[in-house]
Structures are given as C-alpha cells and as structure tokens.
Design a protein around this motif. Structure first.
Motif, PDB file in Angstrom:
ATOM      1  N   ALA A   1      46.879 -72.890  48.661  1.00 41.45           N
ATOM      2  CA  ALA A   1      45.783 -72.772  49.627  1.00 41.45           C
ATOM      3  C   ALA A   1      44.464 -72.835  48.866  1.00 41.45           C
ATOM      4  O   ALA A   1      44.053 -71.868  48.244  1.00 41.45           O
ATOM      5  N   SER A   2      43.804 -73.982  48.944  1.00 37.11           N
ATOM      6  CA  SER A   2      42.582 -74.172  48.165  1.00 37.11           C
ATOM      7  C   SER A   2      41.322 -73.699  48.874  1.00 37.11           C
ATOM      8  O   SER A   2      40.286 -73.522  48.236  1.00 37.11           O
ATOM      9  N   VAL A   3      41.386 -73.524  50.184  1.00 38.12           N
ATOM     10  CA  VAL A   3      40.198 -73.103  50.937  1.00 38.12           C
ATOM     11  C   VAL A   3      40.537 -71.970  51.887  1.00 38.12           C
ATOM     12  O   VAL A   3      41.675 -71.831  52.334  1.00 38.12           O
ATOM     13  N   LEU A   4      39.521 -71.177  52.184  1.00 34.11           N
ATOM     14  CA  LEU A   4      39.654 -70.061  53.118  1.00 34.11           C
ATOM     15  C   LEU A   4      40.896 -69.228  52.811  1.00 34.11           C
ATOM     16  O   LEU A   4      41.727 -68.980  53.685  1.00 34.11           O
ATOM     17  N   SER A   5      41.013 -68.829  51.551  1.00 35.08           N
ATOM     18  CA  SER A   5      42.188 -68.076  51.147  1.00 35.08           C
ATOM     19  C   SER A   5      41.816 -67.021  50.111  1.00 35.08           C
ATOM     20  O   SER A   5      40.826 -67.163  49.382  1.00 35.08           O
ATOM     21  N   LEU A   6      42.619 -65.989  50.053  1.00 31.77           N
ATOM     22  CA  LEU A   6      42.432 -64.976  49.015  1.00 31.77           C
ATOM     23  C   LEU A   6      42.737 -65.562  47.636  1.00 31.77           C
ATOM     24  O   LEU A   6      42.105 -65.186  46.649  1.00 31.77           O
ATOM     25  N   ASP A   7      43.690 -66.484  47.572  1.00 36.26           N
ATOM     26  CA  ASP A   7      43.987 -67.156  46.303  1.00 36.26           C
ATOM     27  C   ASP A   7      42.737 -67.839  45.747  1.00 36.26           C
ATOM     28  O   ASP A   7      42.411 -67.708  44.570  1.00 36.26           O
ATOM     29  N   ALA A   8      42.014 -68.583  46.598  1.00 37.25           N
ATOM     30  CA  ALA A   8      40.800 -69.291  46.161  1.00 37.25           C
ATOM     31  C   ALA A   8      39.713 -68.293  45.758  1.00 37.25           C
ATOM     32  O   ALA A   8      39.012 -68.503  44.764  1.00 37.25           O
ATOM     33  N   ALA A   9      39.581 -67.203  46.516  1.00 38.69           N
ATOM     34  CA  ALA A   9      38.580 -66.185  46.182  1.00 38.69           C
ATOM     35  C   ALA A   9      38.902 -65.530  44.844  1.00 38.69           C
ATOM     36  O   ALA A   9      38.002 -65.316  44.016  1.00 38.69           O
ATOM     37  N   LEU A  10      40.162 -65.232  44.608  1.00 43.99           N
ATOM     38  CA  LEU A  10      40.560 -64.625  43.339  1.00 43.99           C
ATOM     39  C   LEU A  10      40.360 -65.588  42.174  1.00 43.99           C
ATOM     40  O   LEU A  10      39.921 -65.193  41.092  1.00 43.99           O
TER      41      LEU A  10
ATOM     42  N   LEU B   1      48.906 -66.975  56.117  1.00 47.53           N
ATOM     43  CA  LEU B   1      47.673 -66.777  56.882  1.00 47.53           C
ATOM     44  C   LEU B   1      46.501 -66.364  56.001  1.00 47.53           C
ATOM     45  O   LEU B   1      45.390 -66.882  56.150  1.00 47.53           O
ATOM     46  N   PHE B   2      46.725 -65.414  55.123  1.00 49.57           N
ATOM     47  CA  PHE B   2      45.647 -64.916  54.273  1.00 49.57           C
ATOM     48  C   PHE B   2      45.464 -65.751  53.011  1.00 49.57           C
ATOM     49  O   PHE B   2      44.510 -65.566  52.275  1.00 49.57           O
ATOM     50  N   GLY B   3      46.409 -66.646  52.760  1.00 46.25           N
ATOM     51  CA  GLY B   3      46.319 -67.459  51.557  1.00 46.25           C
ATOM     52  C   GLY B   3      46.466 -66.608  50.311  1.00 46.25           C
ATOM     53  O   GLY B   3      45.778 -66.808  49.321  1.00 46.25           O
TER      54      GLY B   3
END
Length: 176
Positions: free
Chosen positions: A155-164, A105-107
């Motif tokens: 998860a490439s979008v809307l995710s904590l992974d992408a933000a990090l 959910l949070f990516g």
C-alpha cells in the motif's frame, strides 16, 4: 505554453513532475484495498455474530459445511484437519479475516495482510468452493487473485505503511 501543452507546475494534472497517469497509477490499488478490507472485516464479523455458524453441527454450522464439502474438496486432508475442531477453525477463519481486512484497510503490514487474505482465499477455494462447476461460480478463486497485486505492491498511498516509511526516511536524514 509549448506546442499547446501546459508546462506550469500549477496544473491540476501535474504533481512534482508527475502527470495524472502517474497519480492514477499510485492510487490504482486503493479501491481494491478498500473493497477487500471491508469485505473481509464484514465476513469475519458476520461469522462471529452468526450463532448458527460457530457450532459443531446444525443447519448453517461450520461443522456441517466442512462435512458437506469434504468429499468434493481438492484437499480432503485439509477439511479433516478443520473437522478435528470445527468451532476453533471457524473462530480462526473469522479472526483471520478481521485481521486481514483491518490490515488492508489501514494499510498496516499490507503485504503480510494480503498474503494472509490470499492464503485464506486459497484454503477456502481448495476446500469449500473447489466443487463449484463451472469453476467461476466459486467466489474464493477471484478473491485469491485479487489479493495477489497487494501482496506484490503493498500500500503506497493513504496507508500506515507509507506513513511509517516516510517517518523512517525523515529520521534517517533522507529528506535533509
């Protein structure tokens, strides 16, 4: 306009040179991620709040479920392992489902969460739903297959992974 096609960058379908297909491709796994995340969080919470499930024996218990499927499972030794401590196994599955669901959910650590979801689904398919006949009546195999794209793509979008990832790039000077 050239040959009837819009070429301005203010088109709702263009984003920095991308057309709507590129945007759709980037967001394609988001519905799957949300579905699997919500489903696994719900499944884990349902197990934790079901007073009958987290017992060694009795109607609806994890212990009775494991004893029922033992002889029809693909890997009876896996069921035997769970039967050494069915309540502990029930808690492990429930907390594993919640962790996997929240990760999806949070990516956050999405590929790792998806791998966990795939392994949970695989173990349940090889034990609990293995005896489903025909095989497509069992629901664990489709869940296993649904996790695989997230294992591969993350998860490439809307995710904590992408933000990090974006934050790391900024710190390293990749955007300067």
């Amino acid at each position: 306009m050239t040959h009837g096609m819009r070429t301005d960058t203010h088109s709702p379908y263009l984003d920095g040179g991308r057309d709507w297909r590129d945007t759709a491709t980037r967001y394609a796994l988001l519905p799957l991620r949300v579905f699997l995340g919500v489903t696994f969080v719900y499944a884990g919470l349902d197990k934790l709040t079901n007073s009958a499930f987290l017992k060694d024996s009795g109607s609806g218990s994890i212990g009775d479920l494991m004893r029922t499927v033992r002889d029809s499972s693909a890997i009876p030794a896996l069921v035997d392992l769970a039967l050494k401590n069915p309540v502990g196994f029930g808690y492990a599955i429930a907390f594993g489902e919640i962790a996997v669901g929240l990760g999806a959910l949070f990516g956050l650590l999405t590929r790792l969460a998806a791998l966990g979801g795939a392994l949970i689904s695989l173990s349940l398919w090889l034990t609990v739903s293995w005896g489903s006949d025909p095989y497509y009546y069992g629901n664990d195999l489709p869940y296993l297959m649904a996790w695989i794209p997230l294992v591969l793509a993350g998860a490439s979008v809307l995710s904590l992974d992408a933000a990090l990832r974006s934050r790391r790039r900024q710190r390293s000077g990749a955007f300067r």
